[in-house]
Scaffold this active site. Structure first.
Site, mmCIF file in Angstrom:
data_model
loop_
_atom_site.group_PDB
_atom_site.id
_atom_site.type_symbol
_atom_site.label_atom_id
_atom_site.label_comp_id
_atom_site.label_asym_id
_atom_site.label_seq_id
_atom_site.Cartn_x
_atom_site.Cartn_y
_atom_site.Cartn_z
ATOM 1 N N GLU A 190 0.781 -1.229 0.000
ATOM 2 C CA GLU A 190 0.000 0.000 0.000
ATOM 3 C C GLU A 190 0.817 1.286 0.000
ATOM 4 O OE1 GLU A 190 -3.285 0.346 -0.297
ATOM 5 O OE2 GLU A 190 -3.538 -1.825 -0.503
ATOM 6 N N SER A 471 -47.363 -23.262 42.934
ATOM 7 C CA SER A 471 -46.884 -23.879 44.168
ATOM 8 C C SER A 471 -45.428 -23.563 44.505
ATOM 9 C CB SER A 471 -47.066 -25.397 44.091
ATOM 10 O OG SER A 471 -48.439 -25.730 44.037
#
Length: 792
Positions: A190, A471
């Site tokens: 690059e 319950s």
């Protein structure tokens, strides 16, 4: 000499008039240019100083700790290594030790751990040999010295992230953490003159401009790394000459204020390298996990070449959608490296012959089945951190989640729900569920399933589905009674006969038992074991509904309810998380421990910001809780949970309680072993009946989960103040060990029965004595007959 036409200025006059104007324009343009450059300079410095990015927070699971004797199978160990992205090495790679790799030979592993920074310091990479036998780690040695190792801590699994609003995802890496091979490849491909230019490479720009002029459009880059950083960090991707000029000026300004190392580090963290759904993948650190499921430091040459090749066009060269293009681009980068970065032709050919090594499915950077847990983490963090802190400062959050247990929990729950849905012939995908698993010792949340689809990050039923608990409330009723030992013990007889209550506003309420039968006088522990409604309501009314609600608050229930009698049968709405908090107090012997999902938080730099200690306070005296837990073990031995023991080991001695609501709309089970507490809820989002009781639904899912994750036996240790007495459950009176039906029951000191009942022999024993007596008589008779025959 000709004169100027009448009314027109002479040429000399025109020149005299134009010169100041040109000078003025030049001055204005110069000032404007200087002002524009000054503006850009301010922009560069203002945005590049301090926190340059909004970092997503990283959320980690608990780190797996290895030690001799650890209850861990080789299969579980491999699963953990795979979740971590450890690479399995082949025999040919024996001499090449890379962190985050392992080799396996049967039940023996050679592992090179990754270095990782925890709140208490940095854990170095360690080469270690571990061996397993019978689902336990039995031996652990240093791979080089052979010295025994007492403890090795693996790096934690990344389970999720909390993202900033713009959805950029990155993993911060410092320049010294970037492999030198990647830096060399990046510069070779690059920007070869990176260390020579001042942000702009005029020759590269002229070459690109000439190509653009010939093509009649912007076709070639020519940008330096600094310009690419400027474009990504400050500007848009618009391809115009004006934007290109602005980019060049800002690149030059950036190089004026910051050195090359700082610019290169920023580039490595900013560059766009892909897309995962709505999340943009920025930086090589995140891209390494996204494409290879490994940290950047673990990558080899062909993988580095692919990442560098993606800089030119992440979408165009996407290795998952365009593998041929990606391979060609990677190989092109490798060819460049032969010419520019000093790798050999042989190294390039070897790398080019390899596959891309990119898994077909993208990695989200965490487990895909933990959104419900991440939701809990976020809610608990909001007590101490703002939303901006959570989604932009890169916090490292270390949690309590066990990824192995999480995986098994969500799979077991989903499979059981699908099975029950078919059995009950319910509409497809109508049955839902939630599950929470905690450590019964310290309240750490180990796993959460927020629904049957664990990947769905929507409605979190584990935290937000408020349903009647049925319950499950009964243990609070019985505990309230047992806290008064002068009046109630496990052997106290409760009246299970028809019962009607008058409502204050008019009308009556007549509770019924689930089996529609009445059972006369039943011991307190039996009434709980079989979940009888009528004796529970009678008991609750005797002790007072208000006192029961107060007990629930002490157990950790934060909601406040009106003291209606229906509360005693669970007509209260709770989410599974609140139920888990209540039962956590039972499991810990009466000590309230807030459920926690977070252990500590570190900054993005690794500095410890906060450590979350275990908070414990005594909520209820241990003695009555011990009695209650013994009774809840009876629920599992011969009560509503007894069906589970056909599937799980009896030695687990589980304590728990089923819960069922009216019309079978909700199915609950909460139970704990020696090391884990689990709560499961099943129901429908539209609140229609499921046809499932607590025993036929949630209990079965609970069993599936626990069989997969394993458990330690629950060995209840009597606290001080407990005494034992042989008791006749039919009368509640003291008896002797050999008497028929006698049970050895625990009592709080001074509450055991004093009066002795009548000791009755067991009918079975009496029949046995009669049979023995008959045999003896027969033998004696035959012996006498033989002797008589001899002497005659």
């Amino acid at each position: 000499m000709t004169s100027a036409p009448s009314g027109q200025p002479s040429p000399a006059a025109r020149v005299h008039w134009r010169r100041p104007l040109i000078a003025y324009v030049i001055v204005v343009l110069s000032l404007a240019s200087l002002g524009y450059v000054a503006y850009l300079d301010h922009t560069v410095r203002n945005q590049f100083e301090g926190n340059r990015w909004a970092w997503p927070s990283q959320v980690y699971a608990r780190p797996l700790e290895l030690f001799p004797g650890a209850p861990l199978s080789s299969a579980q160990f491999v699963e953990e290594l795979q979740l971590l992205g450890y690479r399995r090495s082949s025999q040919s790679e024996r001499g090449e030790r890379l962190s985050g790799s392992y080799m396996r030979h049967g039940e023996e592993f050679q592992v090179v751990t990754r270095p990782f920074t925890f709140g208490d310091g940095k854990e170095p990479s360690i080469p270690v040999r571990v061996r397993f036998e019978r689902n336990r780690l039995v031996n652990m040695q240093h791979l080089d010295s052979g010295a025994p190792l007492e403890l090795v801590r693996l790096d934690p699994v990344l389970i999720g992230k909390i993202y900033p609003s713009h959805n950029e995802d990155r993993v911060f890496v410092r320049l010294n953490e970037v492999p030198p091979a990647l830096i060399q490849a990046l510069l070779a491909v690059e920007d070869r003159k990176f260390y020579d230019h001042h942000g702009i490479d005029p020759y590269a720009i002229m070459r690109a401009l000439w190509a653009d002029v010939r093509a009649g459009e912007m076709v070639q880059g020519g940008s330096t790394l600094t310009q690419q950083l400027v474009k990504n960090f400050f500007l848009t991707s618009e391809r115009t000459l004006s934007r290109k000029l602005k980019e060049a000026i800002m690149a030059w300004l950036l190089e004026m204020h910051y050195d090359k190392k700082e610019i290169l580090e920023a580039y490595c963290n900013e560059i766009y390298l892909g897309q995962f759904g709505k999340h943009a993948i920025h930086g090589f650190g995140r891209a390494s996990w996204f494409y290879f499921r490994r940290p950047l430091s673990d990558l080899k040459l062909p993988e580095i070449a692919l990442l560098v090749g993606l800089v030119r066009g992440p979408s165009y060269y996407d290795p998952r959608r365009q593998p041929k293009r990606a391979t060609a681009r990677r190989n092109q980068v490798l060819d460049i490296l032969v010419k520019q970065a000093g790798i050999t032709e042989k190294e390039a050919k070897t790398a080019q012959a390899l596959s891309l090594g990119v898994p077909a499915k993208a990695s989200s950077g965490g487990l895909s089945f933990s959104p419900a847990f991440i939701d809990l983490v976020r809610r608990q963090l909001q007590r101490d951190y703002s939303e901006q802190d959570l989604n932009s400062t890169g916090l490292q959050i270390f949690t309590t989640l066990d990824p192995l247990i999480q995986n098994q929990t969500v799979n077991a729950l989903s499979e059981r729900i699908a099975k029950l849905e078919r059995q009950q012939r319910l509409p497809r995908d109508s049955l839902e569920g939630a599950a929470i698993i905690t450590s019964s010792d310290n309240g750490e949340v180990l796993a959460i399933a927020g629904g049957r689809d664990a990947d769905f990050a929507g409605f979190n039923r584990a935290l937000d589905a408020k349903r009647s608990i049925g319950s499950l409330v009964k243990p609070a009723v019985y505990l309230t009674a047992l806290m008064n030992p002068k009046q109630y013990t496990l052997a106290t007889l409760l009246d299970d006969s028809p019962f009607t209550l008058k409502n204050p506003g008019g009308g009556v309420w007549t509770p019924n038992n689930y089996d529609k039968a009445f059972h006369g006088n039943v011991p307190l522990k039996t009434a709980l074991a079989h979940s009888y409604n009528i004796p529970t309501v009678r008991l609750g009314m005797d002790v007072g509904v208000g006192r029961v609600l107060h007990t629930m608050a002490r157990l950790g229930v934060v909601e406040r309810y009106r003291p209606y009698p229906s509360v005693l049968l669970g007509a209260v709405a709770m989410d599974p998380f609140q139920v888990t908090q209540m039962y956590q107090t039972f499991a810990s012997g009466g000590f309230h421990t807030p459920l926690r999902a977070i252990r500590e938080v570190l900054s993005v730099e690794g500095k410890r910001l906060r450590h979350y200690d275990v908070s414990v306070r005594q909520a209820v005296e241990p003695a009555p809780v011990f009695l209650l837990n013994r009774a809840m073990q009876d629920v599992m031995r011969y009560g509503t949970g007894a069906s589970l023991y056909s599937r799980i080991p009896g030695e687990w001695a589980v304590a728990g309680k089923t819960g069922t609501t009216d019309d079978l709309r909700d199915s609950w089970f909460a139970g704990f072993t020696g090391d884990r507490l689990a709560v499961v809820w099943l129901g429908r989002d539209d609140n229609r009946p499921t046809g499932l009781s607590g025993s036929t639904g949630a209990l079965q899912a609970w069993g599936d989960i626990m069989l997969r994750i394993g458990a330690q036996p629950l060995r209840l240790k009597p606290p001080p103040g407990i005494e034992w007495a042989w008791t006749d459950p039919a009368t509640g009176l003291r008896t002797s060990e050999g008497c028929y039906g006698a049970v050895n029951l625990p009592y709080m000191h001074g509450s055991s029965p004093v009066r002795m009942g009548v000791c009755q022999s067991s009918p079975i024993i009496e029949e046995g004595f009669d049979a023995v007596e008959t045999v003896i008589d027969s033998v004696v008779e035959k012996t006498l007959n033989i002797l008589e025959g001899i002497f005659q």
